[in-house]
Design a protein around this motif. Structure first.
Motif, mmCIF file in Angstrom:
data_model
loop_
_atom_site.group_PDB
_atom_site.id
_atom_site.type_symbol
_atom_site.label_atom_id
_atom_site.label_comp_id
_atom_site.label_asym_id
_atom_site.label_seq_id
_atom_site.Cartn_x
_atom_site.Cartn_y
_atom_site.Cartn_z
ATOM 1 N N VAL A 122 0.857 -1.192 0.000
ATOM 2 C CA VAL A 122 0.000 0.000 0.000
ATOM 3 C C VAL A 122 0.891 1.239 0.000
ATOM 4 N N GLN A 123 0.440 2.284 -0.692
ATOM 5 C CA GLN A 123 1.128 3.573 -0.683
ATOM 6 C C GLN A 123 0.166 4.620 -0.132
ATOM 7 N N ILE A 124 0.609 5.335 0.882
ATOM 8 C CA ILE A 124 -0.205 6.397 1.479
ATOM 9 C C ILE A 124 0.613 7.684 1.443
ATOM 10 N N GLY A 125 0.012 8.730 0.910
ATOM 11 C CA GLY A 125 0.701 10.005 0.775
ATOM 12 C C GLY A 125 0.845 10.731 2.098
ATOM 13 N N GLU A 126 1.245 11.988 1.999
ATOM 14 C CA GLU A 126 1.462 12.810 3.182
ATOM 15 C C GLU A 126 0.150 13.324 3.763
ATOM 16 N N GLY A 127 0.104 13.430 5.091
ATOM 17 C CA GLY A 127 -1.012 14.065 5.765
ATOM 18 C C GLY A 127 -2.343 13.355 5.625
ATOM 19 N N ALA A 128 -2.318 12.073 5.350
ATOM 20 C CA ALA A 128 -3.557 11.300 5.182
ATOM 21 C C ALA A 128 -4.077 10.829 6.541
ATOM 22 N N ILE A 129 -5.339 10.427 6.559
ATOM 23 C CA ILE A 129 -5.946 9.821 7.750
ATOM 24 C C ILE A 129 -6.526 8.470 7.346
ATOM 25 N N VAL A 130 -6.139 7.433 8.069
ATOM 26 C CA VAL A 130 -6.775 6.119 7.964
ATOM 27 C C VAL A 130 -7.403 5.909 9.335
ATOM 28 N N ASN A 131 -8.694 6.173 9.422
ATOM 29 C CA ASN A 131 -9.343 6.243 10.720
ATOM 30 C C ASN A 131 -9.628 4.863 11.304
ATOM 31 N N ALA A 132 -10.154 4.862 12.519
ATOM 32 C CA ALA A 132 -10.374 3.636 13.286
ATOM 33 C C ALA A 132 -11.150 2.597 12.488
ATOM 34 N N GLY A 133 -10.616 1.391 12.457
ATOM 35 C CA GLY A 133 -11.300 0.279 11.817
ATOM 36 C C GLY A 133 -11.304 0.295 10.309
ATOM 37 N N ASP A 144 -2.032 12.339 -1.203
ATOM 38 C CA ASP A 144 -1.777 13.270 -0.116
ATOM 39 C C ASP A 144 -3.096 13.810 0.435
ATOM 40 N N LEU A 145 -3.195 13.877 1.751
ATOM 41 C CA LEU A 145 -4.329 14.462 2.462
ATOM 42 C C LEU A 145 -5.646 13.712 2.256
ATOM 43 N N ALA A 146 -5.589 12.490 1.740
ATOM 44 C CA ALA A 146 -6.797 11.676 1.638
ATOM 45 C C ALA A 146 -7.267 11.322 3.049
#
Length: 192
Positions: A122-133, A144-146
């Protein structure tokens, strides 16, 4: 032993959750908040609020790094720029109860919350949020920022554009592409 201190910009709900995740991770022993409700707001989640955003330059010496912890993608982008403008490193916070593949690439300033799963490659950009669950399966990519809300499920190969926000309970089937800046209501099911 020196206590490593993290500045968390934003003392609201998401900020409190990020502060707790940082402390539980063991990477940080102390958290200080920066919030525009200061000086009226002096404490949040039992932790001190030490300045407002305009006062950020005056408190940079109190911390080793900072993270922008607010749900609004636009505000998070502004706050990340403010952190960089004062020369502080941008921290990434991963809750110890998240499951993150060692092959995942996580950008600076990203918050991965409790019970989230981030899969292989997986690739996640800067300033992203992967919230609970939330689940981000193999080979997916977040710009970025997703922002993935609570309980969002992203299948393998999904592409989520920069500044896109999938609110709580959304799901995206294999190979879905979510446009930059897209906003999807809670529970939306996306497919190709």
């Amino acid at each position: 032993m020196t206590k490593r201190t993290l500045l968390v910009l934003g003392a609201g709900g998401h900020g409190k959750a990020v502060a707790e995740a940082a402390l539980l991770s063991g990477a940080w022993q102390r958290v200080l908040f920066v919030d525009d409700r200061w000086p009226e707001l002096r404490e949040s989640f039992g932790l001190p609020v030490v300045a407002n955003l305009a006062g950020l330059p005056a408190v940079t010496g109190q911390a080793e790094a900072a993270i922008a912890a607010v749900g609004s993608n636009a505000l998070r982008e502004q706050w990340l720029a403010a952190i960089r403008s004062v020369g502080l490193p941008v921290a990434t916070v991963i809750h110890p109860r998240a499951c993150v593949s060692t092959s995942a690439r996580i950008g600076d300033g990203t918050a991965i919350m409790a019970m989230a799963m981030v899969g292989v490659d997986v690739q996640i950009g800067e300033g992203a949020i992967v919230n609970a669950g939330a689940v981000v399966d193999h080979d997916a990519c977040l710009g970025d920022l997703a922002h993935l809300g609570v309980g969002v499920n992203i299948a393998g190969g999904v592409r989520v554009g920069a500044c896109a926000w999938l609110q709580a309970g959304c799901s995206a089937g294999y190979r879905v592409v979510v446009a930059d800046g897209a906003l999807h209501a809670p529970g939306t099911a996306l497919s190709v």
